[in-house]
Design a protein around this motif. Sequence first.
Motif, short mmCIF file in Angstrom:
data_model
loop_
_atom_site.label_atom_id
_atom_site.label_comp_id
_atom_site.label_asym_id
_atom_site.label_seq_id
_atom_site.Cartn_x
_atom_site.Cartn_y
_atom_site.Cartn_z
N THR A 132 0.82 -1.21 0.00
CA THR A 132 0.00 0.00 0.00
C THR A 132 0.85 1.26 0.00
N ALA A 133 1.89 1.29 0.85
CA ALA A 133 2.76 2.48 0.89
C ALA A 133 3.44 2.70 -0.45
N LEU A 134 3.84 1.61 -1.10
CA LEU A 134 4.47 1.73 -2.41
C LEU A 134 3.47 2.27 -3.44
N GLU A 135 2.23 1.79 -3.39
CA GLU A 135 1.22 2.26 -4.33
C GLU A 135 0.86 3.72 -4.06
N LEU A 136 0.82 4.12 -2.78
CA LEU A 136 0.48 5.52 -2.46
C LEU A 136 1.54 6.48 -2.97
N ILE A 137 2.82 6.16 -2.77
CA ILE A 137 3.86 7.06 -3.27
C ILE A 137 3.97 6.94 -4.78
N GLY A 138 3.63 5.76 -5.32
CA GLY A 138 3.62 5.62 -6.78
C GLY A 138 2.60 6.55 -7.41
N GLN A 139 1.36 6.52 -6.89
CA GLN A 139 0.31 7.37 -7.46
C GLN A 139 0.50 8.83 -7.08
N GLY A 140 0.77 9.09 -5.79
CA GLY A 140 0.89 10.47 -5.34
C GLY A 140 2.22 11.10 -5.68
N GLY A 141 3.27 10.28 -5.81
CA GLY A 141 4.60 10.81 -6.06
C GLY A 141 5.02 10.80 -7.52
N LEU A 142 4.75 9.68 -8.20
CA LEU A 142 5.23 9.52 -9.57
C LEU A 142 4.12 9.52 -10.61
N GLY A 143 2.86 9.45 -10.16
CA GLY A 143 1.79 9.29 -11.14
C GLY A 143 1.91 7.96 -11.84
N LYS A 159 6.34 10.68 -18.63
CA LYS A 159 5.72 11.89 -18.10
C LYS A 159 6.06 13.09 -18.98
N ARG A 160 7.29 13.13 -19.47
CA ARG A 160 7.68 14.22 -20.36
C ARG A 160 6.84 14.19 -21.64
N SER A 161 6.66 13.00 -22.18
CA SER A 161 5.88 12.87 -23.42
C SER A 161 4.45 13.35 -23.22
N ALA A 162 3.87 12.98 -22.07
CA ALA A 162 2.49 13.40 -21.79
C ALA A 162 2.40 14.91 -21.64
N LEU A 163 3.38 15.52 -20.97
CA LEU A 163 3.36 16.98 -20.79
C LEU A 163 3.47 17.69 -22.13
N ARG A 164 4.30 17.13 -23.03
CA ARG A 164 4.43 17.75 -24.36
C ARG A 164 3.14 17.61 -25.16
N VAL A 203 -2.05 14.28 -20.20
CA VAL A 203 -1.68 14.26 -18.79
C VAL A 203 -2.81 13.67 -17.96
N LYS A 204 -4.06 14.03 -18.29
CA LYS A 204 -5.21 13.54 -17.53
C LYS A 204 -5.41 12.03 -17.68
N GLN A 205 -4.86 11.46 -18.75
CA GLN A 205 -4.98 10.02 -18.96
C GLN A 205 -4.00 9.24 -18.09
N GLN A 206 -3.03 9.94 -17.50
CA GLN A 206 -2.05 9.26 -16.66
C GLN A 206 -2.61 9.00 -15.27
N GLY A 263 -1.97 13.94 -13.44
CA GLY A 263 -1.00 15.05 -13.43
C GLY A 263 -0.89 15.79 -12.12
N LYS A 264 -1.55 15.28 -11.05
CA LYS A 264 -1.48 15.93 -9.75
C LYS A 264 -0.33 15.39 -8.90
N ASP A 265 0.37 14.40 -9.40
CA ASP A 265 1.45 13.78 -8.63
C ASP A 265 2.65 14.72 -8.51
N ILE A 266 3.53 14.40 -7.58
CA ILE A 266 4.67 15.24 -7.26
C ILE A 266 5.59 15.44 -8.47
N MET A 267 5.91 14.36 -9.20
CA MET A 267 6.85 14.48 -10.31
C MET A 267 6.27 15.27 -11.47
N SER A 268 4.97 15.15 -11.73
CA SER A 268 4.37 15.94 -12.81
C SER A 268 4.44 17.43 -12.49
N ILE A 269 4.13 17.76 -11.25
CA ILE A 269 4.20 19.16 -10.82
C ILE A 269 5.64 19.66 -10.84
N LEU A 270 6.56 18.81 -10.40
CA LEU A 270 7.97 19.18 -10.39
C LEU A 270 8.48 19.40 -11.82
#
Length: 544
Positions: A176-187, A267-272, A278-281, A285-292
């Motif tokens: 669960t912790a891995l999935e939470l940081i995966g979704q919230g941190g890396l998307g 993530k770069r490809s989606a942003l471009r 981005v919304k399909q990820q 796009g609310k994750d930490i790495m997308s914002i960063l």
Amino acid sequence: MVLSLLQVFLLPIVSWVLWRILRPYVVPSPLDNIPGPPPTSLLYGNLVQFFDRHGWSFHDNIEDLYGSVVKIRGMFQRPILYIFDPKALHHIVLKDQNVYERPGVDHLLFGSGLLSVLGDTHRKQRKMLNPVFSINHMRSMTPIFYETGRRLRDAISAQSDTQGKEIDILNWMSRTALELIGQGGLGYSFDPLVTTAHNSYGDSLKALLPTLARCTAFRMFAHFGSKLGPPSLRRLLVRLIPNRDIQQLREIVDTMDYQSRNILNGKRSALRAGDEAVKQQVGEGKDIMSILLRANMATSENDKMSEDELLGQMSTLVFAATDTTSNALARTLNLLAEHQDVQDKVRAELLAASQGEDIPYDQLVDLPYLDAVCRETLRLHSPVSFTPREAQRDIVLPFSTPVRATDGTLLNEIVVPKDTLVIIGVRECNRSKALWGEDALEWKPERWLLPDGIPSSVKNAGIPGVYSNLMTFLGGGNSCIGFKFSQLEMKVILAVLLSSFKFTLSDKEICWNLADVAYPTVGPINRTPSMPLNVEPVEKAACV
């Protein structure tokens, strides 16, 4: 000719190593007068005791025997300061934090991420990352956490229906912790939390700490090796070490790097491609790495993070948020299983607040009894027991209370020589009887609910921790940047699970092991992390 070149190459390295070995024997140190336990080994000093996975008593007895400023011996009798004196900690993590830097070993594991870089680079990275750990962003993360929590609840319920009520809770907390940081941190989704799932990145992260724990001797030498030449040379030297665990560690780091590059490129490809892509990820796009990434694209060239720095953030974020949070959650559930009265009170508070709905962020974080349980668990059982620093120059370190030196004199301060390794006693500061009272070693959530709050001795000590007068998340510029993220994870998962299940102890002995992050096993001999608990639905439990 080849031999001559080899001699020229090796001579400085051999000379440097010999000097580091002989120096403690020939050069007096101001630390020689600091009390501490006698070394048990000429080669390893006290390090075998210090890192022993069953070595809790060695750490617990330190304060009673030697006080809060202690000298232990490292490799080749090198003196090391083990400190949990509040005033000294204030200087180490706040006032003189630029002098007491982290040793360079983390760079070998995580590249150029926040855990590894120093000085101006660290400050630049932290400044860019701070906004994604704000309270407003945590509010936006809350629905993602609840959705993951519900998937966890359904998975545990399904397993208990088919395999009985005894469940390895640690396994589910880790996933669960891995999935939470995966979704919230890396998307990125590491784990669907429905069946036994395998993901090379996730599997590598889960294997990192157990493998690292088996490389104790390598880690003792790595502190010296981290200063040997450029990264390419250090990598070559690691490849030449004929040790299976070390080579497995290298493969884990390589896998993390490879998978991080794939996720970053996606993530770069989606942003471009624009907002719709981005919304399909995962995480939209609310994750930490997308914002960063967006912030990095918009900032000036001087402030931009390099490719290596961005990759380093990914490994750092996922590593820092996985085992610490999962093991803290497992420890909390273990304690609640031992103290059924506390579990019942927390459950009643959660059910009253939820009324069958997700508890909103602001209400959840302010629930007093849930908060007291989390604070007390993180006080008494900090996932990380200690963390190292290294003095970059000679510096005076003052103490809160005088230290009785080995020659009988009282010391109010000491000169810490350049290159001295200083270990911050996170766990010992949190458990100090001088600060927290004679009941410091008892788990008592109610201590946080007293009318006057925590003891005045704690409030007046000047403990430099960023959270609740504790050192659990450290303090200053090197404090845990994601402590609000971790707190939210814990409270959401506890809210979902305790509203649905009752947890009781199984008939198996649970043994907690000392490590970089403390972990449980079944019995003291087993080395595989595991923590079985009995789990049953709340409705069924209420009828018993």
